[in-house]
Design a protein around this motif. Sequence first.
Motif, PDB file in Angstrom:
ATOM      1  N   LYS A 156      25.695  41.626  34.184  1.00  0.00           N
ATOM      2  CA  LYS A 156      26.337  42.907  33.892  1.00  0.00           C
ATOM      3  C   LYS A 156      27.825  42.856  34.216  1.00  0.00           C
ATOM      4  N   VAL A 157      28.159  42.276  35.373  1.00  0.00           N
ATOM      5  CA  VAL A 157      29.551  42.222  35.816  1.00  0.00           C
ATOM      6  C   VAL A 157      30.403  41.361  34.884  1.00  0.00           C
ATOM      7  N   ARG A 158      29.801  40.365  34.289  1.00  0.00           N
ATOM      8  CA  ARG A 158      30.560  39.436  33.443  1.00  0.00           C
ATOM      9  C   ARG A 158      30.575  39.823  31.968  1.00  0.00           C
ATOM     10  N   SER A 159      29.830  40.848  31.590  1.00  0.00           N
ATOM     11  CA  SER A 159      29.776  41.201  30.166  1.00  0.00           C
ATOM     12  C   SER A 159      30.593  42.457  29.889  1.00  0.00           C
ATOM     13  N   PHE A 160      31.237  42.447  28.746  1.00  0.00           N
ATOM     14  CA  PHE A 160      32.018  43.608  28.328  1.00  0.00           C
ATOM     15  C   PHE A 160      31.067  44.632  27.755  1.00  0.00           C
ATOM     16  N   PRO A 161      31.261  45.835  27.996  1.00  0.00           N
ATOM     17  CA  PRO A 161      32.375  46.553  28.600  1.00  0.00           C
ATOM     18  C   PRO A 161      32.162  46.885  30.069  1.00  0.00           C
ATOM     19  N   ALA A 162      30.995  46.565  30.629  1.00  0.00           N
ATOM     20  CA  ALA A 162      30.737  46.874  32.040  1.00  0.00           C
ATOM     21  C   ALA A 162      31.682  46.121  32.962  1.00  0.00           C
ATOM     22  N   SER A 163      32.203  44.985  32.512  1.00  0.00           N
ATOM     23  CA  SER A 163      33.111  44.200  33.343  1.00  0.00           C
ATOM     24  C   SER A 163      34.371  44.985  33.691  1.00  0.00           C
ATOM     25  N   THR A 164      34.821  45.853  32.780  1.00  0.00           N
ATOM     26  CA  THR A 164      36.020  46.644  33.066  1.00  0.00           C
ATOM     27  C   THR A 164      35.763  47.640  34.198  1.00  0.00           C
ATOM     28  N   ILE A 165      34.595  48.219  34.208  1.00  0.00           N
ATOM     29  CA  ILE A 165      34.246  49.159  35.276  1.00  0.00           C
ATOM     30  C   ILE A 165      34.041  48.403  36.581  1.00  0.00           C
ATOM     31  N   ALA A 166      33.388  47.255  36.503  1.00  0.00           N
ATOM     32  CA  ALA A 166      33.125  46.463  37.703  1.00  0.00           C
ATOM     33  C   ALA A 166      34.435  46.061  38.377  1.00  0.00           C
ATOM     34  N   LYS A 167      35.407  45.653  37.597  1.00  0.00           N
ATOM     35  CA  LYS A 167      36.699  45.257  38.165  1.00  0.00           C
ATOM     36  C   LYS A 167      37.367  46.435  38.857  1.00  0.00           C
ATOM     37  N   ARG A 168      37.327  47.597  38.242  1.00  0.00           N
ATOM     38  CA  ARG A 168      37.950  48.796  38.822  1.00  0.00           C
ATOM     39  C   ARG A 168      37.254  49.214  40.114  1.00  0.00           C
ATOM     40  N   ARG A 169      35.945  49.003  40.186  1.00  0.00           N
ATOM     41  CA  ARG A 169      35.178  49.396  41.374  1.00  0.00           C
ATOM     42  C   ARG A 169      35.123  48.295  42.431  1.00  0.00           C
ATOM     43  N   GLY A 170      35.661  47.131  42.104  1.00  0.00           N
ATOM     44  CA  GLY A 170      35.648  46.027  43.060  1.00  0.00           C
ATOM     45  C   GLY A 170      34.297  45.337  43.169  1.00  0.00           C
ATOM     46  N   VAL A 171      33.475  45.473  42.137  1.00  0.00           N
ATOM     47  CA  VAL A 171      32.171  44.825  42.121  1.00  0.00           C
ATOM     48  C   VAL A 171      32.332  43.482  41.419  1.00  0.00           C
ATOM     49  N   GLY A 172      31.987  42.425  42.126  1.00  0.00           N
ATOM     50  CA  GLY A 172      32.097  41.096  41.545  1.00  0.00           C
ATOM     51  C   GLY A 172      30.749  40.404  41.552  1.00  0.00           C
ATOM     52  N   PRO A 173      30.709  39.201  41.033  1.00  0.00           N
ATOM     53  CA  PRO A 173      29.458  38.446  41.043  1.00  0.00           C
ATOM     54  C   PRO A 173      28.989  38.193  42.474  1.00  0.00           C
ATOM     55  N   ALA A 174      27.703  38.250  42.678  1.00  0.00           N
ATOM     56  CA  ALA A 174      27.110  38.001  43.994  1.00  0.00           C
ATOM     57  C   ALA A 174      26.593  36.561  44.049  1.00  0.00           C
ATOM     58  N   PRO A 175      26.591  35.951  45.235  1.00  0.00           N
ATOM     59  CA  PRO A 175      26.087  34.570  45.342  1.00  0.00           C
ATOM     60  C   PRO A 175      24.561  34.548  45.371  1.00  0.00           C
ATOM     61  N   PHE A 176      24.004  33.516  44.788  1.00  0.00           N
ATOM     62  CA  PHE A 176      22.559  33.308  44.831  1.00  0.00           C
ATOM     63  C   PHE A 176      22.172  32.778  46.203  1.00  0.00           C
ATOM     64  N   PHE A 177      20.918  32.992  46.581  1.00  0.00           N
ATOM     65  CA  PHE A 177      20.396  32.427  47.823  1.00  0.00           C
ATOM     66  C   PHE A 177      19.715  31.126  47.434  1.00  0.00           C
ATOM     67  N   GLU A 178      20.478  30.038  47.532  1.00  0.00           N
ATOM     68  CA  GLU A 178      19.997  28.719  47.141  1.00  0.00           C
ATOM     69  C   GLU A 178      20.326  27.749  48.266  1.00  0.00           C
ATOM     70  N   THR A 179      19.930  26.534  48.064  1.00  0.00           N
ATOM     71  CA  THR A 179      20.284  25.491  49.019  1.00  0.00           C
ATOM     72  C   THR A 179      20.762  24.272  48.243  1.00  0.00           C
ATOM     73  N   ALA A 180      21.545  23.457  48.912  1.00  0.00           N
ATOM     74  CA  ALA A 180      22.030  22.230  48.276  1.00  0.00           C
ATOM     75  C   ALA A 180      20.878  21.279  47.991  1.00  0.00           C
ATOM     76  N   GLU A 181      19.776  21.460  48.715  1.00  0.00           N
ATOM     77  CA  GLU A 181      18.590  20.629  48.540  1.00  0.00           C
ATOM     78  C   GLU A 181      17.433  21.519  48.092  1.00  0.00           C
ATOM     79  N   PRO A 182      17.300  21.778  46.776  1.00  0.00           N
ATOM     80  CA  PRO A 182      16.246  22.682  46.313  1.00  0.00           C
ATOM     81  C   PRO A 182      14.846  22.261  46.752  1.00  0.00           C
ATOM     82  N   ALA A 183      14.625  20.979  46.931  1.00  0.00           N
ATOM     83  CA  ALA A 183      13.299  20.512  47.355  1.00  0.00           C
ATOM     84  C   ALA A 183      12.970  21.005  48.764  1.00  0.00           C
ATOM     85  N   ALA A 184      14.002  21.266  49.559  1.00  0.00           N
ATOM     86  CA  ALA A 184      13.771  21.707  50.937  1.00  0.00           C
ATOM     87  C   ALA A 184      13.129  23.086  50.992  1.00  0.00           C
ATOM     88  N   ILE A 185      13.427  23.940  50.015  1.00  0.00           N
ATOM     89  CA  ILE A 185      12.844  25.277  50.032  1.00  0.00           C
ATOM     90  C   ILE A 185      11.804  25.477  48.942  1.00  0.00           C
TER      91      ILE A 185
END
Length: 193
Positions: A156-185
């Motif tokens: 949503k944050v990266r697609s137009f036209p919602a991206s314009t609202i997201a920028k104005r509200r300070g909403v950016g992409p959120a990080p995923f909960f991942e690990t460098a070693e996917p096999a570990a989890i």
Amino acid sequence: MDTGLVTTLIVIGVVVVVLVMIGIWFWSSQKSLTALQSRVDTAWAEIAAQLHERAELIPTIVDTVQGHAAHEKSVLTAVTDARAETLSAQDAVAASAAEGHMQKALKSVFRVAEGYPQLQSSQSFLELQSRLVSTEDKIQSARRHYNGGVRELNTKVRSFPASTIAKRRGVGPAPFFETAEPAAIAEPPRVQF
């Protein structure tokens, strides 16, 4: 009625309808972004709670294993360090790094435990293991829920036209909960006695 006046009223009416539609679109986009951000925040709170619950089990597991396998100091130190790293993680990026270390440390602890029949038959250790497996399952479920919300929010944050609202509200992409070693989890630590 004068045709010029009718034309002017029609143009004004069309402009008003267009402005109302744009206003409704902005309002719904803003509401949607707020709902997605709230979903991600709530899902992160669930992950944090489950990580904390697991971290609370670690000292008891370490004490139980240490009582039977005191000379396995490096394994017990690694799990204690991973616990501290998990508790100090403030966001998904730091928690992701800590998660990989925790999974490796827990697998080492249970690998050590396999060599001690008295520990394997200890009722308290079996109960701790059961609680840990339950908590790990909850973490995996919460991780899937969180990452699903992050995926929707980021789209949503990266697609137009919602991206314009997201920028104005300070909403950016959120990080995923991942690990460098996917096999570990990919598979929580499970030991069958």
